[in-house]
Design an enzyme around this catalytic site. Structure first.
Site, mmCIF file in Angstrom:
data_model
loop_
_atom_site.group_PDB
_atom_site.id
_atom_site.type_symbol
_atom_site.label_atom_id
_atom_site.label_comp_id
_atom_site.label_asym_id
_atom_site.label_seq_id
_atom_site.Cartn_x
_atom_site.Cartn_y
_atom_site.Cartn_z
ATOM 1 C CE LYS A 57 14.668 -46.162 3.183
ATOM 2 N NZ LYS A 57 13.969 -46.635 2.048
ATOM 3 C CB SER A 87 10.169 -46.937 3.309
ATOM 4 O OG SER A 87 11.283 -47.332 2.288
ATOM 5 C CB SER A 135 10.962 -46.740 -0.914
ATOM 6 O OG SER A 135 10.178 -47.603 -0.237
#
Ligand code: GLN
Length: 477
Positions: A76, A151, A175
């Site tokens: 990420k 996210s 997330s």
């Protein structure tokens, strides 16, 4: 070539010389080139991946025994990796390459991992749809008209699209688990403190935890076993090593007690989600698990507590993006004063969701409102955590849907932040209490959309949690 191979399957194929890393990575790269224009899971791809694959082939030929030799991992884009941009999905950091690297990345590199690239995310990890990224929306590989969740939506999409067997995400309020649920894969949030947060861009420091997205729980365990442990660079990291970390063979479900949290299976929960989770619970019972409905009345306040504490911490953490220490500086006027410079940087660099959180955070921390909001939220957080602790005197695990709703259509809710916030009902209390939890695929809706089941365990029982998750994935169909 099938790219949906787990780490174990990939390692076996390499050891049996069915494929080389070079061939495997060429296939991954081709797949990304052909399909990621549409899905948009990566912000940056590692250009040196084929050279690194050849080096791994050589090490295998020389008999290396590193746990994760040559295994691919997407990361990420809020976790720092040397020589790769760290954008956090924001215009603010569009051109930032970190001069440091996260501790978890150091440790994974030592275990043999190859980093395939940096994945798309909601700006500064604020969101549940991966639609607030400066780098465009990510689509759900299962159905391109739907969001992948967020996210960590880029990480979930990369795994679900077969671009990488696993990815790292970060989980402040869900997330990792929610996008895993929306994309039909496994998402694991470790106990707070199990993994160092050094090199993870801070959002809500008392809630943030790095986690994994993968095809099964075994890969989550392999990755975590290589990352965990005390880190002098993060004072909240722990030296506790969970028992049974990946001793999966010894785990069975017989006699294990599961508490089903009633408040997450209410009339507000989508009927399809409810029936899929109920069917899974029936199966767990058939395999000898004991399921009982439990109530956590405090859960009603979870979303409110979180949306006070997380923005409060974010407003403080994000103050470093001022165009001086960090962040965009689009200024050509040499005589600009500091206040104007900072205002210009933050006005142009942050998107509207990030600004909303900073404003909320500053409000709840301001004198006059501090006691009414922030202090009260901290007290309520303790009540909620205590409730979880007391339930774990009776139950081995707690179960909820990961999300009370099915994946959203692209654009469906992006203008309705409150609706998105309330959909975090099931995942948020876990972060507020610092507990470990996983989301595993439980079934699909009539429309073919994935539904995930969340399993929560007591602090530092991560080994038990991943073991039971793997058992359910394999045996409880
Ligand atoms: N959806 C939650 C939020 O927007 C969770 C985000 C996260 O876990 N990073 O704050």
């Amino acid at each position: 070539m099938n790219t949906f191979l787990s780490y174990k399957e990939l390692t076996n194929s390499i050891k049996q010389k069915k494929i080389s890393f070079k061939e495997y990575y060429e296939t991954l790269q081709q797949k990304i080139i052909s399909n990621d224009k549409e899905i948009n899971s990566f912000i940056t791809v590692n250009e040196k991946v084929l050279d690194q694959a050849s080096e791994a082939d050589i090490r295998i030929a020389n008999g290396t025994n590193r746990l994760l030799e040559g295994m691919p991992l997407a990361v990420k884009d809020n976790i720092a990796v040397y020589d790769m941009k760290l954008t956090c999905g924001s215009k603010m950091l569009e051109n930032f390459t970190p001069p440091y690297q996260a501790t978890v990345i150091d440790r994974l590199q030592n275990a043999g991992i190859i980093f395939t690239g940096k994945t798309n995310m909601d700006e500064f990890a604020m969101g549940s749809t991966t639609e607030t990224s400066h780098f465009g929306v990510t689509k759900n590989p299962v159905n391109h008209n739907f969001v992948p969740g967020g996210s960590s939506g880029g990480s979930a999409a990369a795994v679900a699209a077969g671009f990488s067997p696993a990815a790292l995400g970060s989980d402040t309020g869900g997330s990792v688990r929610q996008p895993a649920s929306f994309c039909g894969i496994v998402g694991y949030k470790p106990t707070y403190g199990l993994l160092s947060r050094y090199g993870l861009t801070a959002f809500g420091s008392s809630l943030d935890q790095i986690g994994t997205l993968s095809l099964n729980c075994e890969d989550a365990a392999l990755l975590t076993a290589s990352m965990l442990g005390l880190d002098s660079k993060d004072s909240t990291s722990s030296s506790i090593v969970p028992e049974n970390f990946y001793n999966f063979q010894s785990i069975t479900i017989k006699g294990k007690k599961f508490g089903i949290i009633a408040e997450t299976m209410s009339e507000h929960t989508d009927p399809q989600v409810k029936s899929i989770i109920n069917a899974k619970i029936k199966e767990i019972e058939k395999h000898g698990g004991i399921a009982e409905v439990v109530s956590i009345p405090e859960l009603e306040y979870g979303v409110s507590i979180y949306y006070i504490i997380a923005p409060a911490e974010a407003s403080s953490n994000l103050s470093r993006f001022d165009g001086i220490r960090y962040g965009l500086q689009n200024n050509t006027d040499k005589n600009i004063d500091v206040k104007t410079l900072v205002t210009k940087t933050r006005t142009e660099g942050f998107g509207s969701e990030v600004k909303r959180r900073i404003i909320t955070g500053n409000f709840v921390l301001s004198s006059g409102y501090y006691d009414a909001y922030y202090k009260k939220a901290q007290k309520a957080r303790i009540l909620l955590s205590d409730k979880f602790k007391s339930l774990f005197n009776t139950y081995d695990f707690l179960i909820t849907p990961t999300s009370p709703v099915l994946p959203f259509k692209l654009g469906e809710n992006i203008d309705d932040p409150l609706k998105l916030y309330t959909a975090d009902l099931c995942t948020i209390p876990v972060n507020l209490s610092g507990l470990p939890a996983i989301s595993i695929p439980a079934g699909v809706s009539k429309e073919g959309l994935p539904v995930g089941m969340q399993i929560i365990a007591p602090s530092f029982k991560d080994g038990k949690l991943l073991g039971i998750g793997e058992y359910i994935l394999r045996e409880v169909k």
